[in-house]
Design an enzyme around this catalytic site. Structure first.
Site, PDB file in Angstrom:
ATOM      1  N   HIS A 278       0.842  -1.207   0.000  1.00  0.00           N
ATOM      2  CA  HIS A 278       0.000   0.000   0.000  1.00  0.00           C
ATOM      3  C   HIS A 278       0.878   1.260   0.000  1.00  0.00           C
ATOM      4  CE1 HIS A 278      -3.369   2.646   1.366  1.00  0.00           C
ATOM      5  NE2 HIS A 278      -2.378   3.272   1.986  1.00  0.00           N
ATOM      6  N   GLU A 279       1.883   1.272   0.863  1.00  0.00           N
ATOM      7  CA  GLU A 279       2.775   2.434   0.911  1.00  0.00           C
ATOM      8  C   GLU A 279       3.573   2.581  -0.386  1.00  0.00           C
ATOM      9  OE1 GLU A 279       2.398   4.545   3.199  1.00  0.00           O
ATOM     10  OE2 GLU A 279       1.108   3.278   4.399  1.00  0.00           O
ATOM     11  N   GLU A 358      -5.730   7.084  -1.168  1.00  0.00           N
ATOM     12  CA  GLU A 358      -5.650   5.885  -0.332  1.00  0.00           C
ATOM     13  C   GLU A 358      -6.366   4.708  -0.990  1.00  0.00           C
ATOM     14  OE1 GLU A 358      -3.825   5.524   2.251  1.00  0.00           O
ATOM     15  OE2 GLU A 358      -3.231   7.619   2.451  1.00  0.00           O
TER      16      GLU A 358
END
Length: 423
Positions: A278-279, A358
């Site tokens: 995700h990062e 996000e």
């Protein structure tokens, strides 16, 4: 007139607080939409009864404190102006030393100290709340140390900005906002560059990930994403909190991917790999740079509005606010108040963009790891350890949430799992 304006301001703050108390504790319905009941996004499937109750209690109080904190700052700065404290701070500075160059630092110190003390009780209530609900593990001395670091960092930052601001106001009363914005561009980039290596370590200890087997797995993911990462950093957040987190900070060669040690202690390797993917999604899609560009664009518009609003306020209420001219240092509380109001007003837009980014990072992570079970359970654990609301009230989502609610995030992962199970 000033006294009447002060009474009205306090009354408005009280009514505002009562509205949000009613909204959060009486009006907002925490019930989950029926179509989500029994799914992995339903907190009843992964939280016990006590955790569900604590999550609702904690979230309501924390959200109320959020909605009270920023308007409280506006009220404090407004009362500082109304009751002549800004004028007094300037007089104290001029009486303390003869050198004019020292007047602004002394004035700024008194203003910063007064505002810090005024909001400290609410900050302590927030800290005490997190201790009561076992989110925070931080001792009072450690919390107070962080508050003092915040104070001195903010003071040092404004000590650079304020003299430049009022020098520009004196040189160009009509264009100071534009010149200040131009100067803010390299300053913002510089602050973001030094944050991971100078500012963040003031609060916590950072070091390369000690679990080398896990680091190898993460770096393999990074190589797959064409990210030139050499290290993953962990930070000792367990001395302060039971919550979990991971993030990317900094720009250029100083950019860092950071894992809280609480995340390392409470999640499996597969769950951590999803979070790291995700990062990496943020890095690959250059969300940091898009965020900087968006911030600079908003700040240009915000500074122009600040210029217009300051001129209007001084022309209309200068006598009551004890300000004869915007370029007088006594107008600084007005500048702070307007900037804070504009930031609060723009937060729905900035939060919306952040939630979109996000969501993109979640999509990137699940496509990279192809492990929906690890992704879903990691979000469930994040919810449990942070006592987060899965389905927050609309105003909370709009003004507070930089990430999509867990209801949305887990539901999308379930959709992915169902889709790929049938392929």
């Amino acid at each position: 007139m000033a006294r009447k304006m002060g009474v009205y301001a306090v009354l408005a703050f009280v009514l505002y607080g009562l509205f949000f108390y009613w909204y959060l504790f009486q009006f907002a319905d925490p019930k989950l939409p029926f179509e989500y009941e029994g799914t992995n996004a339903d907190p009843a499937t992964f939280l016990n009864g006590r955790e569900l109750s604590l999550s609702e209690e904690y979230s309501k109080i924390r959200n109320l404190l959020f909605f009270l904190s920023t308007p409280l700052e506006w009220l404090i700065y407004f009362l500082i102006l109304l009751f002549g404290l800004s004028k007094a701070f300037k007089r104290w500075a001029e009486d303390s030393v003869k050198h004019k160059l020292l007047h602004t630092p002394i004035y700024l110190f008194w203003l910063s100290l007064f505002a810090f003390i005024a909001v400290l009780p609410l900050s302590y209530i927030s800290y005490s709340l997190s201790k009561t609900y076992h989110i925070s593990t931080q001792s009072f001395p450690s919390w107070m140390k962080d508050e003092l670091i915040d104070f001195w960092l903010n003071y040092a930052t404004w000590l650079i900005i304020v003299p430049v601001l009022y020098w520009l106001m004196r040189k160009s009363q009509k264009r100071w906002w534009l010149y200040l914005w131009i100067l803010s561009v390299p300053f913002t980039l510089f602050m973001m560059f030094i944050q991971p290596v100078i500012i963040d370590p003031l609060y916590n200890d950072f070091y390369p990930l000690k679990n080398k087997a896990l680091e190898t797995k993460i770096l393999t993911l990074a190589d797959k994403a064409h990210i030139p990462a050499e290290h993953v950093f962990e930070v000792n957040m367990s001395v302060e909190t039971n919550a979990m987190n991971a993030y990317v900070s900094g720009i250029g060669s100083n950019a860092r991917i950071v894992l809280w040690d609480t995340t390392l202690n409470k999640l499996s390797d597969e769950q951590i790999l999803f979070i790291m993917a995700h990062e990496m999604g943020h890095y690959v899609e250059k969300h940091i740079y898009w965020g900087i560009a968006g911030y600079l664009l908003l700040s240009l518009f915000g500074l122009y509005l600040t210029y217009r609003l300051m001129n209007w306020a001084v022309a209309r209420f200068g006598k009551e606010l004890k300000i004869s001219d915007t370029k007088d240092i006594r107008s600084l509380p007005l500048f702070y108040m307007i900037i804070s109001m504009l930031l609060f007003a723009s937060s729905p837009l900035s939060n919306f963009v952040s939630r979109y980014q996000e969501t993109r990072a979640d999509t990137y992570a699940i496509e990279m790891t192809k492990n929906p079970d690890a992704a879903i359970t990691s979000f469930q654990e994040l919810t449990r350890n942070g006592l987060s609301q899965v389905n927050p009230p609309m105003l909370v989502k709009i003004f507070r949430y930089t990430h999509p609610p867990m209801l949305d995030r887990i539901s999308k992962l379930e959709e992915y799992e169902v889709k790929h199970r049938t392929e």
